[in-house]
Write a protein that holds these residues in place. Structure first.
Motif, PDB file in Angstrom:
ATOM      1  N   ILE A 152      49.659  46.344  71.905  1.00  0.00           N
ATOM      2  CA  ILE A 152      49.096  47.482  72.624  1.00  0.00           C
ATOM      3  C   ILE A 152      49.731  48.793  72.163  1.00  0.00           C
ATOM      4  CG2 ILE A 152      50.697  47.439  74.582  1.00  0.00           C
ATOM      5  CD1 ILE A 152      48.353  47.967  76.419  1.00  0.00           C
ATOM      6  N   VAL A 153      51.018  48.755  71.843  1.00  0.00           N
ATOM      7  CA  VAL A 153      51.686  49.954  71.317  1.00  0.00           C
ATOM      8  C   VAL A 153      51.133  50.302  69.943  1.00  0.00           C
ATOM      9  CG1 VAL A 153      53.892  50.843  70.475  1.00  0.00           C
ATOM     10  CG2 VAL A 153      53.782  49.656  72.668  1.00  0.00           C
ATOM     11  N   SER A 154      50.952  49.296  69.103  1.00  0.00           N
ATOM     12  CA  SER A 154      50.430  49.536  67.757  1.00  0.00           C
ATOM     13  C   SER A 154      49.026  50.113  67.789  1.00  0.00           C
ATOM     14  CB  SER A 154      50.449  48.216  66.962  1.00  0.00           C
ATOM     15  OG  SER A 154      49.848  48.380  65.704  1.00  0.00           O
ATOM     16  N   GLY A 155      48.158  49.528  68.611  1.00  0.00           N
ATOM     17  CA  GLY A 155      46.781  50.007  68.652  1.00  0.00           C
ATOM     18  C   GLY A 155      46.638  51.367  69.307  1.00  0.00           C
ATOM     19  N   TYR A 156      47.482  51.674  70.284  1.00  0.00           N
ATOM     20  CA  TYR A 156      47.332  52.937  71.013  1.00  0.00           C
ATOM     21  C   TYR A 156      47.886  54.121  70.230  1.00  0.00           C
ATOM     22  CZ  TYR A 156      47.827  56.454  74.666  1.00  0.00           C
ATOM     23  OH  TYR A 156      47.762  57.620  75.392  1.00  0.00           O
ATOM     24  N   PHE A 157      49.083  53.972  69.687  1.00  0.00           N
ATOM     25  CA  PHE A 157      49.720  55.109  69.028  1.00  0.00           C
ATOM     26  C   PHE A 157      49.231  55.302  67.598  1.00  0.00           C
ATOM     27  CE2 PHE A 157      52.803  54.230  72.408  1.00  0.00           C
ATOM     28  CZ  PHE A 157      52.960  55.496  72.935  1.00  0.00           C
ATOM     29  N   GLY A 158      48.936  54.226  66.893  1.00  0.00           N
ATOM     30  CA  GLY A 158      48.463  54.344  65.521  1.00  0.00           C
ATOM     31  C   GLY A 158      49.514  54.954  64.604  1.00  0.00           C
ATOM     32  N   GLY A 159      49.080  55.538  63.483  1.00  0.00           N
ATOM     33  CA  GLY A 159      49.981  56.220  62.567  1.00  0.00           C
ATOM     34  C   GLY A 159      51.061  55.317  62.010  1.00  0.00           C
ATOM     35  N   TRP A 160      52.281  55.863  61.903  1.00  0.00           N
ATOM     36  CA  TRP A 160      53.373  55.101  61.311  1.00  0.00           C
ATOM     37  C   TRP A 160      53.811  53.955  62.227  1.00  0.00           C
ATOM     38  CZ3 TRP A 160      58.023  54.533  63.761  1.00  0.00           C
ATOM     39  CH2 TRP A 160      58.300  55.405  64.809  1.00  0.00           C
ATOM     40  N   VAL A 161      53.618  54.109  63.549  1.00  0.00           N
ATOM     41  CA  VAL A 161      53.955  53.020  64.471  1.00  0.00           C
ATOM     42  C   VAL A 161      53.068  51.807  64.192  1.00  0.00           C
ATOM     43  CG1 VAL A 161      54.035  52.330  66.897  1.00  0.00           C
ATOM     44  CG2 VAL A 161      54.746  54.637  66.232  1.00  0.00           C
ATOM     45  N   ASP A 162      51.781  52.067  64.040  1.00  0.00           N
ATOM     46  CA  ASP A 162      50.837  50.989  63.734  1.00  0.00           C
ATOM     47  C   ASP A 162      51.144  50.365  62.376  1.00  0.00           C
ATOM     48  OD1 ASP A 162      48.640  49.290  63.878  1.00  0.00           O
ATOM     49  OD2 ASP A 162      47.276  50.782  63.029  1.00  0.00           O
ATOM     50  N   ALA A 163      51.501  51.189  61.409  1.00  0.00           N
ATOM     51  CA  ALA A 163      51.790  50.671  60.067  1.00  0.00           C
ATOM     52  C   ALA A 163      53.017  49.760  60.081  1.00  0.00           C
ATOM     53  CB  ALA A 163      52.003  51.838  59.098  1.00  0.00           C
ATOM     54  N   VAL A 164      54.082  50.174  60.773  1.00  0.00           N
ATOM     55  CA  VAL A 164      55.301  49.362  60.820  1.00  0.00           C
ATOM     56  C   VAL A 164      55.048  48.033  61.521  1.00  0.00           C
ATOM     57  CG1 VAL A 164      57.630  49.241  61.776  1.00  0.00           C
ATOM     58  CG2 VAL A 164      56.843  51.344  60.679  1.00  0.00           C
ATOM     59  N   ILE A 165      54.399  48.077  62.693  1.00  0.00           N
ATOM     60  CA  ILE A 165      54.156  46.849  63.450  1.00  0.00           C
ATOM     61  C   ILE A 165      53.183  45.932  62.713  1.00  0.00           C
ATOM     62  CG2 ILE A 165      53.253  45.922  65.610  1.00  0.00           C
ATOM     63  CD1 ILE A 165      54.277  48.375  67.027  1.00  0.00           C
ATOM     64  N   SER A 166      52.179  46.504  62.071  1.00  0.00           N
ATOM     65  CA  SER A 166      51.212  45.684  61.333  1.00  0.00           C
ATOM     66  C   SER A 166      51.874  44.986  60.151  1.00  0.00           C
ATOM     67  CB  SER A 166      50.047  46.552  60.853  1.00  0.00           C
ATOM     68  OG  SER A 166      49.323  47.084  61.941  1.00  0.00           O
ATOM     69  N   ARG A 167      52.764  45.673  59.440  1.00  0.00           N
ATOM     70  CA  ARG A 167      53.458  45.026  58.331  1.00  0.00           C
ATOM     71  C   ARG A 167      54.400  43.938  58.839  1.00  0.00           C
ATOM     72  NH1 ARG A 167      50.248  47.956  57.005  1.00  0.00           N
ATOM     73  NH2 ARG A 167      49.175  45.978  57.368  1.00  0.00           N
ATOM     74  N   ALA A 168      55.015  44.170  60.011  1.00  0.00           N
ATOM     75  CA  ALA A 168      55.853  43.125  60.608  1.00  0.00           C
ATOM     76  C   ALA A 168      55.016  41.899  60.951  1.00  0.00           C
ATOM     77  CB  ALA A 168      56.548  43.664  61.854  1.00  0.00           C
ATOM     78  N   MET A 169      53.794  42.103  61.443  1.00  0.00           N
ATOM     79  CA  MET A 169      52.891  40.982  61.709  1.00  0.00           C
ATOM     80  C   MET A 169      52.597  40.202  60.439  1.00  0.00           C
ATOM     81  SD  MET A 169      50.081  42.587  64.334  1.00  0.00           S
ATOM     82  CE  MET A 169      50.534  43.316  65.911  1.00  0.00           C
ATOM     83  N   ASP A 170      52.341  40.916  59.357  1.00  0.00           N
ATOM     84  CA  ASP A 170      52.043  40.250  58.091  1.00  0.00           C
ATOM     85  C   ASP A 170      53.230  39.407  57.621  1.00  0.00           C
ATOM     86  OD1 ASP A 170      49.559  41.450  58.075  1.00  0.00           O
ATOM     87  OD2 ASP A 170      50.225  43.158  56.869  1.00  0.00           O
ATOM     88  N   ILE A 171      54.444  39.936  57.793  1.00  0.00           N
ATOM     89  CA  ILE A 171      55.638  39.199  57.372  1.00  0.00           C
ATOM     90  C   ILE A 171      55.805  37.931  58.208  1.00  0.00           C
ATOM     91  CG2 ILE A 171      58.156  39.284  57.275  1.00  0.00           C
ATOM     92  CD1 ILE A 171      57.911  42.276  56.632  1.00  0.00           C
TER      93      ILE A 171
END
Length: 341
Positions: A152-171
């Motif tokens: 929910i934090v990743s989808g709401y804030f977007g930007g670099w927050v979304d990028a960091v959390i999304s890459r963590a998901m991929d890892i």
């Protein structure tokens, strides 16, 4: 011959009224009531729900059931077993009576006896359900909490927050979880973090499964949040001066309960299979504590002479996973806004 005009007018006037009544009845029902009505019509999902409820009750009441039967899942009774093959004897009073092809199944032992030691299979399966459900439920809760918060934090804030959390998901999604769990369970000592024995094993399994599986639900929550944050109610809350915390947990989170609930129901059987796999490989629950995977592992030495030793825990895993999957599919259909009554 045509009907009288009065009858025609009455019939024509009744149809709009019936339609209006149907719309009114639908409008007066909440989403929960509509979903429950849909779920009740899905007999397959309801059957799965009944199996889940029976399984949970049996696991919770396992000590009571053991007390009523006068047996114990840890009680060895080698006098009931053939010393050569390890199978249950037809007549325990006569060692020459031969091996019982049903594995010692009777009213006292509905699922038969464990080969070699004579422990009651019925109680072993019920106590094994305790381990599987504790690990699966607790790991699912941990997974849902982490995945929902970060999604929910990743989808709401977007930007670099979304990028960091999304890459963590991929890892995390690329992580070889089974190999890591085997390696970690093999090097952790018998006592650590104030826990020891199977208490430590259960805590370790919950951590491994819950902490490394959160990206699956995190991606779902992130996608739903991306769609919801553009809705009018979020804009209205923001225009009234609501802060980010209020929007996240008072506006967005209540609208994410349905997909989280549905996916959690589908995640539980996956965790049950994972726990059983680790116990089967010898890095899960330590014997003699009952576990379905451990029972399957022990059955490898007796599957030719006592096939029920493989069938019983295997069916327990199969029926439990199937019941949760059927219930999860039914919940998904019941809460689908595109479904029609």
């Amino acid at each position: 011959m045509t009907a009288p005009l009065e009858a025609q007018d009455s019939a024509e006037g009744a149809e709009p009224e019936a339609i209006t009544r149907g719309v009114r009845n639908t409008a007066n029902r909440s989403l929960r009531q509509i979903a429950w009505q849909r779920l009740k019509r899905d007999r397959v999902a309801m059957a799965g729900g009944v199996v889940v409820i029976v399984l949970v009750l049996a696991a919770v009441l396992a000590p009571v059931i053991a007390w009523l039967t006068g047996e114990s899942p840890y009680q060895y009774d080698e006098a009931l077993m053939d010393p050569l093959t390890g199978g249950a004897l037809n007549d325990p009073a006569d060692p020459a009576s031969g091996v019982d092809p049903l594995g010692g199944m009777s009213l006292k032992h509905p699922f038969g006896l464990e080969p070699g030691n004579g422990r009651d299979m019925f109680l072993r399966v019920i106590y094994g359900a305790q381990i599987s459900l504790i690990v699966a439920f607790c790991a699912t809760v941990l997974c849902v909490v982490i995945g929902t918060l970060l999604g929910i934090v990743s989808g709401y804030f977007g930007g670099w927050v979304d990028a960091v959390i999304s890459r963590a998901m991929d890892i995390f999604l690329a992580f070889p979880l089974l190999l890591f769990a085997i390696a970690l369970a093999g090097v952790v000592p018998d006592g650590a973090f104030g826990l020891n024995g199977n208490g430590l094993r259960i805590g370790l399994l919950i951590f491994i499964i819950g902490f490394f599986n959160w990206p699956y639900i995190g991606r779902i929550v992130r996608g739903q949040t991306l769609a919801l944050k553009e809705r009018e109610f979020v804009e209205a809350a923001r225009s009234l001066g609501a802060g980010n915390a209020h929007i996240l947990f008072r506006e967005l989170l209540p609208n994410l309960v349905t997909p989280i609930l549905v996916y959690s129901t589908l995640l539980i059987p996956t965790n049950i299979i994972f726990e059983a796999s680790l116990s089967f490989l010898g890095v899960g629950i330590n014997p003699p504590t009952p576990s379905w995977g451990g029972m399957l592992d022990n059955a490898l030495d007796y599957y030719t002479t006592s096939p029920h030793f493989v069938i019983v825990p295997g069916l327990a895993i199969f029926l439990t996973v199937l019941a949760f999957n059927l219930l999860g599919d039914g919940l998904r259909d019941a809460f689908d806004p595109r479904s029609t009554d």
